[in-house]
Enzyme design. Structure first.
Site, short mmCIF file in Angstrom:
data_model
loop_
_atom_site.label_atom_id
_atom_site.label_comp_id
_atom_site.label_asym_id
_atom_site.label_seq_id
_atom_site.Cartn_x
_atom_site.Cartn_y
_atom_site.Cartn_z
N LYS A 182 9.69 14.85 -34.06
CA LYS A 182 10.04 14.10 -32.85
C LYS A 182 11.55 13.88 -32.79
CE LYS A 182 9.08 9.72 -35.25
NZ LYS A 182 8.07 8.66 -35.43
N TYR A 215 42.74 0.62 -31.10
CA TYR A 215 42.45 -0.35 -30.04
C TYR A 215 42.48 -1.77 -30.59
CZ TYR A 215 41.04 3.21 -26.68
OH TYR A 215 41.03 4.25 -25.81
C1 LIG Z 1 7.75 8.63 -36.84
C2 LIG Z 1 6.36 8.58 -37.36
C3 LIG Z 1 6.03 9.19 -38.57
C4 LIG Z 1 7.08 9.71 -39.53
O1 LIG Z 1 7.64 8.59 -40.20
P1 LIG Z 1 8.73 8.73 -41.34
O2 LIG Z 1 8.93 7.33 -41.80
O3 LIG Z 1 9.94 9.29 -40.69
O4 LIG Z 1 8.17 9.62 -42.38
C5 LIG Z 1 4.70 9.25 -38.94
N1 LIG Z 1 3.73 8.71 -38.14
C6 LIG Z 1 4.02 8.08 -36.99
C7 LIG Z 1 2.93 7.48 -36.20
C8 LIG Z 1 5.34 7.98 -36.56
O5 LIG Z 1 5.62 7.33 -35.43
#
Ligand SMILES: *Cc1c(COP(=O)(O)O)cnc(C)c1O
Length: 367
Positions: free
Chosen positions: A32, A250
């Site tokens: 993702k 800045y």
């Molecule tokens: C993002 C996510 C993962 C992966 O989690 P990590 O901590 O990056 O390994 C797994 N399951 C769900 C439901 C997630 O939202």
């Protein structure tokens, strides 16, 4: 120019290491958010070539970038569940995680309409209060015999709130609740573990693991280090002498009681480098720590290189921001955030080089 190197072979080795923790389970890959900012296309290509066949994205709009890179027998799951148009979701070929009663109702209705079973994962909320059926809703649901008519459940899943804290009592509580609830769906394979949970032992593995951050080199918990994946470097654009008492950048902050040499590099908060690291963080030149001084600008930041020999900070000198001397977790800690946020914010302006595959991936076609 500022350059991001992404070691695809290291991602594959991190995936194999997790798979080896759970040899009788399937290990998926969570890709993702453009594979946590590292490029869902090349990352999925590399993992698929290494045999991974299960991929998770969060949104339907993320499906296509993975689909075109993985073999036809690979499966893509969408964590956030059905969108407003279930038929459009179906057309992507990906499989939804059904999180709420209205997701289930909509998927069932579509199955009835088109006259065939539709695959899905059912998520149960075992204590995080984020996504998934609440236990009471789940029990209500499965007491109705027609509840899952038309739905071919691939997995029942849940997600831990504290997987990165191995001693948190909530881990065992959520796990036990998951086992009790999933027992109401006998024979349905189970998925529970993210990266952190993969390291909690076999009780937490079940049938399908869903690691994300650990693949990309982030520590799944404080005492477990993964192989680093990302190197971020930028050349010095310009160095100048700044007189004692003069402010810099800045707001003209960060004056010092002595003369200094200040070097500028072309990475700023628009590149995902946290503005909070102005005056806190550091970079490295030939292994020497150089503090980030003054405020981080949109496109640049300032480094105090006074202690380095002059020839070590000439224009063009490579500065390491993430690499052997500074892990992504160390950058995150200095910025009071987590590796996930650092990686997913890495900007679009870097030259991206994918290394570690037999044939290097051309960054033009990579993303
Ligand atoms: C993002 C996510 C993962 C992966 O989690 P990590 O901590 O990056 O390994 C797994 N399951 C769900 C439901 C997630 O939202």
């Amino acid at each position: 120019m500022p350059t991001l190197r992404i070691d695809l072979a290291a991602i594959v080795r991190n995936h194999r290491r997790i798979a080896a923790l759970a040899p009788s389970s399937v290990t998926a890959a969570v890709v993702k958010a453009d594979a946590y900012g590292l490029g869902a296309g090349p990352v999925s290509t590399a993992l698929a070539a290494a045999g991974c066949r299960d991929f998770f994205v969060a949104h339907w709009g993320e499906v296509a970038a993975v689909r075109e890179r993985v073999p036809h027998d690979a499966t893509i799951y969408v964590l956030n569940g059905l969108g407003a148009d279930p038929a459009a979701c179906l057309a992507t070929g990906a499989i939804p995680v059904l999180n709420a009663p209205h997701h289930i109702a909509a998927w069932r209705a579509l199955a009835a309409k088109i006259g065939r079973e539709l695959p899905a994962i059912l998520q149960l909320d075992t204590g995080m209060a984020r996504l998934g059926l609440a236990p009471a809703d789940f029990v209500d649901l499965i007491e109705r015999p027609e509840a899952l008519d038309g739905i071919a459940l691939r997995y029942v899943m849940s997600h831990l709130a504290c997987a990165d804290e191995p001693d948190a009592p909530a881990n065992r509580e959520q796990r036990d609740r998951f086992v009790a609830l999933a027992a109401r769906l006998p024979g349905t394979p189970r998925s529970f573990a993210n990266s952190g949970a993969a390291f909690l032992g076999p009780d937490f593995h079940f049938d399908l693991l869903r690691p994300g951050i650990a693949l990309y080199g982030g520590a799944p918990r404080p005492d477990v280090a993964m192989e680093p994946v990302v190197t971020l470097t930028a050349p010095i654009i310009q160095s100048r002498r700044v007189a004692a008492g003069r402010g810099i950048g800045y707001g003209l902050t960060a004056s010092a009681p002595h003369d200094r040499i200040i070097a500028t590099i072309g990475v700023g908060y628009a590149d995902g480098w946290p503005r909070r690291l102005g005056g806190h963080g550091a970079a490295f030149i030939a292994g020497e720590r150089v503090p980030i001084v003054g405020r981080v600008s949109m496109d640049s930041m300032l480094l105090d290189v006074t202690d380095l020999p002059e020839e070590a900070c000439a224009p063009g000198t490579a500065v390491e921001l993430i690499g052997p001397h500074q892990s992504v977790d160390e950058v995150a800690a200095a910025a009071q955030t987590i590796s996930y946020e650092i990686l997913t914010q890495l900007g679009a302006r870097y030259a991206r080089h994918y290394i570690g595959l037999d044939a290097p991936v051309d960054p033009e076609t990579a993303t």
